[in-house]
Design a protein around this motif. Sequence first.
Motif, PDB file in Angstrom:
ATOM      1  N   ILE A 157      47.879  52.551   8.823  1.00  0.00           N
ATOM      2  CA  ILE A 157      47.469  52.097   7.498  1.00  0.00           C
ATOM      3  C   ILE A 157      48.578  52.456   6.509  1.00  0.00           C
ATOM      4  O   ILE A 157      48.964  53.614   6.385  1.00  0.00           O
ATOM      5  N   GLU A 158      49.086  51.469   5.791  1.00  0.00           N
ATOM      6  CA  GLU A 158      50.341  51.635   5.055  1.00  0.00           C
ATOM      7  C   GLU A 158      50.250  52.608   3.885  1.00  0.00           C
ATOM      8  O   GLU A 158      51.188  53.380   3.641  1.00  0.00           O
ATOM      9  N   ARG A 159      49.153  52.555   3.133  1.00  0.00           N
ATOM     10  CA  ARG A 159      48.990  53.488   2.012  1.00  0.00           C
ATOM     11  C   ARG A 159      47.621  54.150   2.123  1.00  0.00           C
ATOM     12  O   ARG A 159      46.604  53.469   2.259  1.00  0.00           O
ATOM     13  N   VAL A 160      47.612  55.475   2.058  1.00  0.00           N
ATOM     14  CA  VAL A 160      46.373  56.239   2.192  1.00  0.00           C
ATOM     15  C   VAL A 160      46.354  57.297   1.096  1.00  0.00           C
ATOM     16  O   VAL A 160      47.391  57.913   0.793  1.00  0.00           O
ATOM     17  N   ALA A 161      45.202  57.508   0.491  1.00  0.00           N
ATOM     18  CA  ALA A 161      45.076  58.542  -0.533  1.00  0.00           C
ATOM     19  C   ALA A 161      43.662  59.103  -0.543  1.00  0.00           C
ATOM     20  O   ALA A 161      42.702  58.411  -0.186  1.00  0.00           O
ATOM     21  N   LEU A 162      43.563  60.359  -0.941  1.00  0.00           N
ATOM     22  CA  LEU A 162      42.263  60.985  -1.150  1.00  0.00           C
ATOM     23  C   LEU A 162      42.089  61.197  -2.646  1.00  0.00           C
ATOM     24  O   LEU A 162      42.822  61.970  -3.269  1.00  0.00           O
ATOM     25  N   MET A 163      41.130  60.481  -3.246  1.00  0.00           N
ATOM     26  CA  MET A 163      40.812  60.632  -4.660  1.00  0.00           C
ATOM     27  C   MET A 163      39.632  61.598  -4.781  1.00  0.00           C
ATOM     28  O   MET A 163      38.598  61.391  -4.143  1.00  0.00           O
ATOM     29  N   VAL A 164      39.775  62.652  -5.585  1.00  0.00           N
ATOM     30  CA  VAL A 164      38.731  63.670  -5.674  1.00  0.00           C
ATOM     31  C   VAL A 164      38.179  63.748  -7.087  1.00  0.00           C
ATOM     32  O   VAL A 164      38.820  63.335  -8.063  1.00  0.00           O
ATOM     33  N   LEU A 165      36.976  64.293  -7.202  1.00  0.00           N
ATOM     34  CA  LEU A 165      36.369  64.533  -8.503  1.00  0.00           C
ATOM     35  C   LEU A 165      37.103  65.684  -9.188  1.00  0.00           C
ATOM     36  O   LEU A 165      37.366  66.721  -8.577  1.00  0.00           O
ATOM     37  N   ALA A 166      37.427  65.510 -10.480  1.00  0.00           N
ATOM     38  CA  ALA A 166      38.158  66.524 -11.232  1.00  0.00           C
ATOM     39  C   ALA A 166      37.601  66.622 -12.640  1.00  0.00           C
ATOM     40  O   ALA A 166      36.766  65.804 -13.056  1.00  0.00           O
ATOM     41  N   GLU A 167      38.110  67.626 -13.378  1.00  0.00           N
ATOM     42  CA  GLU A 167      37.697  67.832 -14.771  1.00  0.00           C
ATOM     43  C   GLU A 167      36.171  67.837 -14.891  1.00  0.00           C
ATOM     44  O   GLU A 167      35.584  67.050 -15.633  1.00  0.00           O
ATOM     45  N   GLN A 168      35.557  68.768 -14.124  1.00  0.00           N
ATOM     46  CA  GLN A 168      34.097  68.913 -14.132  1.00  0.00           C
ATOM     47  C   GLN A 168      33.391  67.604 -13.774  1.00  0.00           C
ATOM     48  O   GLN A 168      32.386  67.213 -14.378  1.00  0.00           O
ATOM     49  N   LYS A 169      33.960  66.922 -12.796  1.00  0.00           N
ATOM     50  CA  LYS A 169      33.389  65.703 -12.219  1.00  0.00           C
ATOM     51  C   LYS A 169      33.331  64.537 -13.206  1.00  0.00           C
ATOM     52  O   LYS A 169      32.510  63.628 -13.063  1.00  0.00           O
ATOM     53  N   THR A 170      34.219  64.559 -14.204  1.00  0.00           N
ATOM     54  CA  THR A 170      34.253  63.456 -15.165  1.00  0.00           C
ATOM     55  C   THR A 170      35.346  62.447 -14.838  1.00  0.00           C
ATOM     56  O   THR A 170      35.377  61.362 -15.410  1.00  0.00           O
ATOM     57  N   GLN A 171      36.264  62.804 -13.917  1.00  0.00           N
ATOM     58  CA  GLN A 171      37.390  61.947 -13.580  1.00  0.00           C
ATOM     59  C   GLN A 171      37.581  61.888 -12.071  1.00  0.00           C
ATOM     60  O   GLN A 171      37.124  62.759 -11.325  1.00  0.00           O
ATOM     61  N   VAL A 172      38.285  60.834 -11.644  1.00  0.00           N
ATOM     62  CA  VAL A 172      38.744  60.726 -10.265  1.00  0.00           C
ATOM     63  C   VAL A 172      40.266  60.812 -10.288  1.00  0.00           C
ATOM     64  O   VAL A 172      40.929  60.033 -10.991  1.00  0.00           O
ATOM     65  N   ARG A 173      40.819  61.765  -9.550  1.00  0.00           N
ATOM     66  CA  ARG A 173      42.271  61.946  -9.479  1.00  0.00           C
ATOM     67  C   ARG A 173      42.711  61.996  -8.023  1.00  0.00           C
ATOM     68  O   ARG A 173      41.904  62.259  -7.120  1.00  0.00           O
ATOM     69  N   VAL A 174      43.995  61.766  -7.778  1.00  0.00           N
ATOM     70  CA  VAL A 174      44.535  61.786  -6.423  1.00  0.00           C
ATOM     71  C   VAL A 174      44.913  63.209  -6.031  1.00  0.00           C
ATOM     72  O   VAL A 174      45.667  63.882  -6.743  1.00  0.00           O
ATOM     73  N   ARG A 175      44.369  63.679  -4.903  1.00  0.00           N
ATOM     74  CA  ARG A 175      44.681  65.014  -4.374  1.00  0.00           C
ATOM     75  C   ARG A 175      45.760  64.961  -3.307  1.00  0.00           C
ATOM     76  O   ARG A 175      46.595  65.859  -3.194  1.00  0.00           O
ATOM     77  N   ALA A 176      45.771  63.891  -2.513  1.00  0.00           N
ATOM     78  CA  ALA A 176      46.783  63.728  -1.461  1.00  0.00           C
ATOM     79  C   ALA A 176      47.033  62.246  -1.259  1.00  0.00           C
ATOM     80  O   ALA A 176      46.123  61.434  -1.383  1.00  0.00           O
ATOM     81  N   ALA A 177      48.279  61.874  -0.967  1.00  0.00           N
ATOM     82  CA  ALA A 177      48.623  60.464  -0.761  1.00  0.00           C
ATOM     83  C   ALA A 177      49.824  60.358   0.164  1.00  0.00           C
ATOM     84  O   ALA A 177      50.649  61.272   0.251  1.00  0.00           O
ATOM     85  N   ILE A 178      49.906  59.226   0.867  1.00  0.00           N
ATOM     86  CA  ILE A 178      51.027  58.991   1.777  1.00  0.00           C
ATOM     87  C   ILE A 178      51.293  57.486   1.820  1.00  0.00           C
ATOM     88  O   ILE A 178      50.379  56.673   1.631  1.00  0.00           O
ATOM     89  N   GLY A 179      52.530  57.102   2.027  1.00  0.00           N
ATOM     90  CA  GLY A 179      52.913  55.690   2.034  1.00  0.00           C
ATOM     91  C   GLY A 179      53.854  55.397   0.887  1.00  0.00           C
ATOM     92  O   GLY A 179      53.846  56.091  -0.135  1.00  0.00           O
TER      93      GLY A 179
END
Length: 498
Positions: free
Chosen positions: A367-389
């Motif tokens: 899979i060419e691009r993979v990322a893990l988006m996690v809950l951040a800022e007291q679960k008010t945002q989605v941010r990238v924790r890890a990515a590859i590609g």
Amino acid sequence: MDNKTFGLRAWMEQLNRSELPAMAVVVHDLLRLAQSETASVGQLTDVLMRDAALATKVLRVSNSVYCNPGREVIKTLSRAVVVVGFDQVRMIGLSVSLLDGLLTQSPREQLQALLARSFHGAVQARNLAQYLDQRQQEEVFIATLLSHIGELAFWSHAGKQADRLAAALAEPGAEPDKVMRRELGVTFEQLTVGLLKTWNMGEIGQLVQASRTSDGPAARAVALGSNLAGRVAAAGWTDASVQALIEPVAELIGTDAEHAWQQLVSSGQEAVRVAGHCSNADLQQWIPRADDLPLDLSALLQMEVVPEVEQAPSERAPELEPETLLQPNLKLFKLSVDHLKLMVRAAMDVDTILNTLMQGLHRGAGIERVALMVLAEQKTQVRVRAAIGKGAQRWRDTFVLPCSGQPHVFSHALEQRDCLLLGGAEQGALNTLLTTEVVALVGSGPLVIAPVVAGSRRVGVLYGDMRLSGRELAQPQVTAFARMAELTGQCLQRLSQR
């Protein structure tokens, strides 16, 4: 010699003196609600509240992670309908009524094994029915669950005669029908027909009878679900007898063999999860798990560039030579899965877990691009924790999406339990979740997402695409993706317990 029940009439009289008729009334009334277009929440709760133990069990199941991943506390049946859904609560009531109703008298192994097999078959058949006519899903579910009700009732209420029959059937060379006619004066098939008729299960009885000859799509779903569960229980998922059912299933639901196989495996995993919540007995142990099935990614080795709709030069995917395209590495993928399984048992640090995940999906599944988006800022945002590609690493600095406001694909995935493939024309309404903000961050085109859940805690969303070459995501890649997301959640849950 002690007196024993013998013949169809005698057995019907004995079974109808038991608690079974009361259980049948609840099942019948819940099924009637399923067939009504005007059924209300009040009518559903009235049926469930007749039995305090049943109502309590339905509430407990509704509060489980499987039915309520958001972990909202549910204290009333009416609230359960709002949070979990009318059809789901009704299905829980049906399952609990049948499973625990039959297990009340005797927890013998024959009964537990057959109940688990019947429940597995019912889940399989219901999920096949959704491809045919969604209005028939519950009828198909109940018909499959009750297709062995004669045998279930016998093992539940026959006492010492059940012990004698079990011993007779265990003798070398025993022929079941002959042994039953000799010992009981009746067959399990005759008991099933008689009970369904006595309980006034007219349409369900007809569907059970039709399934013996696969007369009609719904009847075929019942037959295939029941047969598959029986073969899996007897020989395991990889047996040739199980594999032989893939083509008939694909023909019934109008798809290819690969998709049909993934549908069967997914339903098997669902049956294991749900059985653990809907019965006091450990029925999970009697359903062979599909977790360790080898994922067939061999088809990915022949992936080719799929022509896309003509785009403006600035939007067009870069043209890559076939030899430069990222290709799956099956050995690396299997190694990554094995490492994650080890980390489920022996906790490792977060970075090791995520590195294994990223490498397994990128270099392993291709899979060419993979990322893990996690809950951040007291679960008010989605941010990238890890990515590859290529280009994905910059998402760690640039990718931010609010959880509130207009629903988008990532907030939606956080509320779901399933892996979803979006971006194609066939996804319809789900594509509205690909908002302008999402497209600005990841681009347009097909993508796969799956929630990552650690126990009852929603961690984030796993994301993957093939945007660099413009190739389609293949079904085996989606299957690999879902499995890795599930394992990652288990690893993180294990880490939190350390």
